[in-house]
Every structure is written in structure tokens, then in C-alpha cells.
Scaffold this active site. Structure first.
Site, PDB file in Angstrom:
ATOM      1  N   GLN A   1       5.755 -10.333   2.080  1.00  0.00           N
ATOM      2  CA  GLN A   1       5.588  -8.995   2.620  1.00  0.00           C
ATOM      3  C   GLN A   1       6.835  -8.146   2.343  1.00  0.00           C
ATOM      4  O   GLN A   1       7.959  -8.582   2.602  1.00  0.00           O
ATOM      5  CB  GLN A   1       5.369  -9.057   4.137  1.00  0.00           C
ATOM      6  CG  GLN A   1       4.053  -9.694   4.538  1.00  0.00           C
ATOM      7  CD  GLN A   1       2.889  -8.726   4.409  1.00  0.00           C
ATOM      8  OE1 GLN A   1       2.939  -7.770   3.634  1.00  0.00           O
ATOM      9  NE2 GLN A   1       1.835  -8.959   5.163  1.00  0.00           N
TER      10      GLN A   1
ATOM     11  N   ASN B   1       7.152   1.587   1.951  1.00  0.00           N
ATOM     12  CA  ASN B   1       7.499   0.519   1.011  1.00  0.00           C
ATOM     13  C   ASN B   1       8.511   0.921  -0.052  1.00  0.00           C
ATOM     14  O   ASN B   1       9.165   0.058  -0.646  1.00  0.00           O
ATOM     15  CB  ASN B   1       6.227  -0.016   0.337  1.00  0.00           C
ATOM     16  CG  ASN B   1       5.377  -0.819   1.302  1.00  0.00           C
ATOM     17  OD1 ASN B   1       5.895  -1.645   2.053  1.00  0.00           O
ATOM     18  ND2 ASN B   1       4.072  -0.565   1.310  1.00  0.00           N
TER      19      ASN B   1
ATOM     20  N   ARG C   1       8.222 -24.409  35.338  1.00  0.00           N
ATOM     21  CA  ARG C   1       9.281 -23.445  35.027  1.00  0.00           C
ATOM     22  C   ARG C   1      10.526 -24.188  34.553  1.00  0.00           C
ATOM     23  O   ARG C   1      11.061 -25.051  35.254  1.00  0.00           O
ATOM     24  CB  ARG C   1       9.627 -22.592  36.255  1.00  0.00           C
ATOM     25  CG  ARG C   1       8.526 -21.635  36.655  1.00  0.00           C
ATOM     26  CD  ARG C   1       8.997 -20.668  37.721  1.00  0.00           C
ATOM     27  NE  ARG C   1       9.959 -19.699  37.196  1.00  0.00           N
ATOM     28  CZ  ARG C   1       9.631 -18.552  36.605  1.00  0.00           C
ATOM     29  NH1 ARG C   1       8.340 -18.235  36.448  1.00  0.00           N
ATOM     30  NH2 ARG C   1      10.543 -17.737  36.172  1.00  0.00           N
TER      31      ARG C   1
ATOM     32  N   ARG D   1       0.835  -1.199   0.000  1.00  0.00           N
ATOM     33  CA  ARG D   1       0.000   0.000   0.000  1.00  0.00           C
ATOM     34  C   ARG D   1       0.873   1.253   0.000  1.00  0.00           C
ATOM     35  O   ARG D   1       2.001   1.252   0.475  1.00  0.00           O
ATOM     36  CB  ARG D   1      -0.878   0.035   1.252  1.00  0.00           C
ATOM     37  CG  ARG D   1      -2.117  -0.831   1.169  1.00  0.00           C
ATOM     38  CD  ARG D   1      -3.145  -0.418   2.219  1.00  0.00           C
ATOM     39  NE  ARG D   1      -2.567  -0.209   3.536  1.00  0.00           N
ATOM     40  CZ  ARG D   1      -2.911   0.784   4.346  1.00  0.00           C
ATOM     41  NH1 ARG D   1      -3.816   1.666   3.960  1.00  0.00           N
ATOM     42  NH2 ARG D   1      -2.369   0.908   5.538  1.00  0.00           N
TER      43      ARG D   1
ATOM     44  N   ARG E   1      -4.905  -1.946  -7.644  1.00  0.00           N
ATOM     45  CA  ARG E   1      -6.081  -2.381  -6.897  1.00  0.00           C
ATOM     46  C   ARG E   1      -6.927  -1.176  -6.528  1.00  0.00           C
ATOM     47  O   ARG E   1      -6.410  -0.065  -6.330  1.00  0.00           O
ATOM     48  CB  ARG E   1      -5.684  -3.161  -5.647  1.00  0.00           C
ATOM     49  CG  ARG E   1      -4.768  -2.431  -4.694  1.00  0.00           C
ATOM     50  CD  ARG E   1      -4.643  -3.168  -3.366  1.00  0.00           C
ATOM     51  NE  ARG E   1      -3.285  -3.354  -2.937  1.00  0.00           N
ATOM     52  CZ  ARG E   1      -2.915  -3.430  -1.662  1.00  0.00           C
ATOM     53  NH1 ARG E   1      -3.839  -3.333  -0.711  1.00  0.00           N
ATOM     54  NH2 ARG E   1      -1.662  -3.620  -1.328  1.00  0.00           N
TER      55      ARG E   1
END
Length: 543
Positions: free
Chosen positions: A106, A20, A157, A10, A69
Site C-alpha cells: 500500500q 498518493n 483484567r 487510485r 485499470r
């Protein structure tokens, strides 16, 4: 099998505006994802889906199909599922065929490597999973809030390494069979995960994430080449370890001849990566595969052919204490011990470029004592001329000069103490310490020292310990620092120094505290605390 890689990007990033296509270490951020997709042999086609014309232009610049888009798919609350579905439909229409699988990449995971992506794609194909998700194992002792109480998310633990795996999605990649790509989902019924290295799992969401990634992108692959054994000594190994431990954030590996056991074992015990070779052609083969940014060569007298070969295999070549013909062709020569009056443009000479461990700057030099009660004897990691035994043999006569005098012998990991019968004798105040970790601790208590003419003299200078120096060999005699002008009494080649000379020299210094005080003051005048920073700047500087 036809596989489509989709990179969603985007233009309206709020946390980091224009994220980006911002420059990450000299490249637009999205380019890292594009290059990974292009390097993945399983990928058939690549598409960037975006609402931003500038991002589309960058995608085309890197040879990738750019898809537009609509605004309805670019809102803040839109998930990736309909975005990826839309991109797949557009690409299938453009190409005229249906894909078998889709990889979502990504652009905010620039540290993901093409090697990891290739292995993940191979695993997806071979395992037959419907969906493969990149994850990182974040197994920790964690808690959650239950009403007004905090309760553990674990039953017992344990140390982190013993906890069950707790996989967290990284977002780096998401691989799904085509039939499970819909407007609402990219998950098939048979889901598997692919664990990636923690370094590659960083997802840029904040300015802090950006800083971390940019630093990691600038990380250099650095190879140290050094050997250590009885005849050569361990100085080369120790110097390289000192440098490596100051290079936090760089990718470090040592290459050493594994037949030289002393040096090989010392490096193996350092917890740093070590690659063993048997001949120099093995080193060339390693460099060709490793693709190092910097090769640091701490070996004596390089040849022209050797350095020229190295320069074909590594980005930069740095040599240490190099008097060979190859030094002319190195990118830099760091030469603290051999002080030439007219250094070449690529040569950095003198004590201002010595590599000294941090421990010597953490401790303060002891106050001067007019009496000599603590004497330090240290002749390096292997002591090839066995000068230790020469001092040990006259220890009783040395102690006659001062009641309660202690002699502390610091022996390196390669010195054969048992063979030479160098042992602790508390009754005669002789103490033997093997492979000492904190040398500065012993120097801090010493009033006088016996040592060889290597890098230890710089450490003694920092700690202000007057020293009697003997060279291990003729080459070591060329080291220029250990002279009276810097606070050292140099007796020359150790094998030619008689016990009587050692004894008379020692007695004179014990009985003349004013001389020892002057020696100490000359030592402390040398400001060596910035020398390591200078060396690191030379090594790590950009071309």
C-alpha cells in the site's frame, strides 16, 4: 521463485485529495512503497496499478511498470482483490511467465522499512504459508456492546504486557501464493501473520495520519559519543542525557566506552539505548553500520583526523566544549563554558548555549534569607580532586558561624563515599545524599553552596544560590562563567585552596548578607531559560 509486487494507487482519494502523489517530506507518497519494493531482494517485478495518468507518470519516473485499470476497478466500493488480480494478469501477459507469489504494497504506509519487508518476504518463503499479512499487536482492555449492555472482551483484567496478543491488520503488505489470487480473494487456507513495529504500522487515511507520518519521516538518527569516569568526571554524560531527553521524536543512541564503568552504568540506567565500545575504531565501525544523520561528540580536544573521519560516516558532526584541532572541521561547536572573544563561524559560545535540565525551570528560586541555615556541597559526579572531603573535614568549624546550620552533601554516582568516610551524621546536622535525581529540590532550599567550576554553576545561577567555587583542574579554570560578575566567588584551583581560606571566605559571606544578596541578583540576571532551545535548533537544523 518469481514474486510480483503490486502497488495499487487510485487518483480519486477523497480524504486527502491527490494523496498518493502528494509530497511527503520532499518525496511523492507513492515513492516510499516503490523504493521498498525495489529494495526487496525477493521481488522479481514491480507494478503500479492506477486509473490516473499523473500517477502513471510518477511511477515511470521511479523506474516502475505502470498499469492502467478501467473505471470499473477504480470506484469507491471496489475492494483490492479484483484490482490485484487484474494487475497480475496484465503483468503475466507482459512478462510471459507466471508468478509464484504476489506482494500487495500500500502506498499509504510510508513508514514501512525495506528491512522489515525483506524479513517478511524471507519468512513467507521459509515458513511455507499460503498468505502472510502484516499486523500490529494492539492488546488492550477493550469492550463491546451487547444489546443494551457493555461487556468486556477479556476474561481477566491484566496489564497490557500480560494480555494475549490481539493482531490488527496494518495494510502495509499482503503476501499470497499465486494460486490463491482471484477476483474475489487473496487468502489461502494456511494464513500467517508478520508483526511489524508500531511505528511502521501507520496507514495514512486522514490529515492527522499525514502529519504523524511526515514528522516521523523527518526523524533523525542521532548518536551521542561521551564517556564518564573518576578522573574525567560525569559532566559529559549528564549534558548528553539532558540533550537526549529533550529530543522527543528522534532516534537516539549513546556510544560509550564500556570499560569506564561510572559513565557506562549511568547511561544503561537511563533507559535509553546504549552501545558499548572498547576503542575508537569500534565507534567508526558502529557509525558505518548505523548511518547516523547527526553525531554529537562530547569528548575533550578532538583531533583533525578524528573529526574528518566522523564526517565521512555521519551526516553532520557536532562537538561540545571542544578546544582541539578537530573543532575547525566540525559542522558546529557548542561551547558554553569557554567563552572566546572571536568565535569561529561554526562555533557558538557563552552561557546562551548551556544545556540545563528542565527541572531547574520548574522550581522558583527561594526567597533570600539574611541567615545561612542550609549549605549545599556538590562537586560533580565523581569529584576527581576530592573537594568534598575538604569541605567535610571543616564542617564543624563552618557550623560555628550559624546555630542550627545544616550541610547537605550531594554525591555523584562515581564518588567513593565509603572510602572517604563521608557519611550522614544527624547529630552534627551533616546529611549525605547519593546520586540525587532532583538536584533542583535541594538547591531550592540552599542559602549558600560550595561547588566546582563545571556545568553546576549554571544550575545554581538559575536557582539564585550564591556559591563559593573551586576548579577541579586547570582546564576547568578556563570556564569563564563562574566569576563575580555572574554572582560567584571563585577561589581558583581547588587542590591549592587551604582549609583556612575556605573557612575565612565562608565566614565573610555568612556575615555579609548584602554581598550574598548582590550575588543572587547577579545570578538571576542571566536569562538561561532559552539556551536549550538554541542548542537544539543548531543540532537539528537541516543542511
Amino acid at each position: 521463485m518469481k514474486i510480483l509486487a503490486v502497488i495499487p494507487a487510485r487518483g480519486g482519494s477523497k480524504g486527502i485529495p491527490r494523496k498518493n502523489i502528494r509530497m511527503m517530506n520532499g518525496k511523492p507518497l507513492i515513492s516510499y512503497a516503490i523504493r521498498n519494493a525495489q529494495s526487496c531482494t525477493a521481488v522479481t517485478d514491480i507494478a503500479v496499478t492506477t486509473d490516473d495518468r499523473e500517477i502513471m507518470a510518477v511511477a515511470k519516473l521511479y523506474g516502475t511498470q505502470a498499469l492502467s485499470r478501467g473505471a470499473e476497478l477504480a470506484a469507491d466500493d471496489i475492494t483490492l482483490d479484483p484490482v490485484i488480480y487484474d494487475a497480475v494478469l496484465q503483468m503475466e501477459q507482459l512478462r510471459g511467465y507466471r508468478y509464484d507469489a504476489v506482494v500487495t504494497l500500500q502506498p499509504t504506509s510510508p513508514l514501512l522499512t525495506s528491512d522489515t519487508l525483506n524479513k517478511a518476504a524471507t519468512a513467507f518463503i521459509s515458513e511455507g504459508a499460503d498468505t502472510l499479512i502484516s499486523v500490529v499487536n494492539h492488546a488492550h482492555l477493550s469492550w463491546r456492546k451487547d444489546g443494551q449492555r457493555f461487556v468486556p472482551n477479556y476474561q481477566e483484567r491484566r496489564n497490557r504486557q500480560q494480555l494475549p496478543a490481539d493482531y490488527m491488520e496494518t495494510g502495509a503488505f499482503f503476501i499470497t501464493k499465486r494460486e490463491f489470487i482471484t477476483k474475489d480473494s487473496r487468502l489461502g487456507p494456511h494464513i500467517s501473520v508478520y508483526e511489524i513495529p508500531g511505528r511502521e504500522a501507520v496507514d495514512i487515511d486522514t490529515a492527522d495520519d499525514w502529519i504523524i507520518c511526515e514528522h516521523a519521516c523527518r526523524q533523525k538518527k542521532i548518536v551521542f559519543r561521551a564517556d564518564g569516569y573518576q578522573e574525567l568526571g560525569m559532566g559529559h554524560i549528564y549534558r548528553c542525557l539532558t540533550l537526549a531527553l529533550r529530543m522527543t521524536g528522534q532516534e537516539i543512541i549513546f556510544v560509550t566506552n564500556k570499560n569506564h564503568k561510572e559513565g557506562y552504568e549511568k547511561l544503561k540506567n537511563s533507559c535509553l539505548p546504549v552501545y558499548g565500545i572498547e576503542k575508537e575504531t569500534d565507534f567508526y565501525a558502529f557509525l558505518k553500520e548505523y548511518q547516523a544523520d547527526i553525531a554529537i561528540i562530547d569528548c575533550l580536544n578532538t583531533s583533525k583526523e578524528h573529526v574528518q573521519k566522523l564526517k565521512q560516516l555521519a551526516g553532520r558532526v557536532i562537538t561540545m566544549e571542544d578546544l582541539g584541532e578537530g573543532a575547525v572541521y566540525a559542522d558546529a561547536v557548542i561551547n558554553a563554558l569557554y567563552h572566546t572573544k572571536t568565535p569561529r563561524p561554526n562555533e557558538y559560545v557563552g552561557a546562551g548555549y548551556v544545556c540545563i535540565r528542565d527541572e531547574f525551570f520548574m522550581r522558583k528560586p527561594k526567597e533570600f534569607s539574611s541567615r545561612v541555615r542550609n549549605v549545599l556541597v556538590m562537586f560533580g559526579g565523581t569529584d576527581p580532586s576530592n573537594l568534598t572531603k575538604k569541605i567535610y573535614g571543616i564542617a564543624g568549624k563552618l557550623q560555628e558561624q550559624e546555630p542550627e546550620m545544616e550541610l547537605h552533601f550531594l554525591l555523584g554516582c562515581g564518588y567513593p563515599a565509603d572510602e572517604n568516610k563521608i557519611v550522614t551524621d544527624t547529630g552534627h546536622r551533616l546529611f549525605v545524599h547519593k546520586d540525587v535525581r532532583n538536584v533542583s529540590q535541594y538547591m531550592q532550599h540552599a542559602d549558600l553552596a560550595f561547588t566546582s567550576q563545571g556545568r553546576t554553576v549554571f544550575e545554581l545561577a538559575v536557582m539564585g544560590v550564591p556559591a563559593i567555587v573551586m576548579a577541579q583542574n586547570e582546564r576547568e579554570q578556563l570556564h569563564t562563567f563562574a566569576q563575580m560578575e555572574n554572582g560567584f566567588l571563585n577561589l581558583g584551583l581547588g587542590t591549592q585552596v587551604s582549609p583556612d581560606t575556605l573557612l575565612s571566605t565562608f565566614c565573610w559571606l555568612v556575615k555579609t548578607p548584602q554581598i550574598r544578596r548582590e550575588m543572587r541578583e547577579l545570578m538571576l540576571k542571566n536569562k538561561l531559560d532559552k539556551s536549550m532551545d538554541r542548542v537544539l535548533d543548531i543540532i537539528l537544523k537541516e543542511n
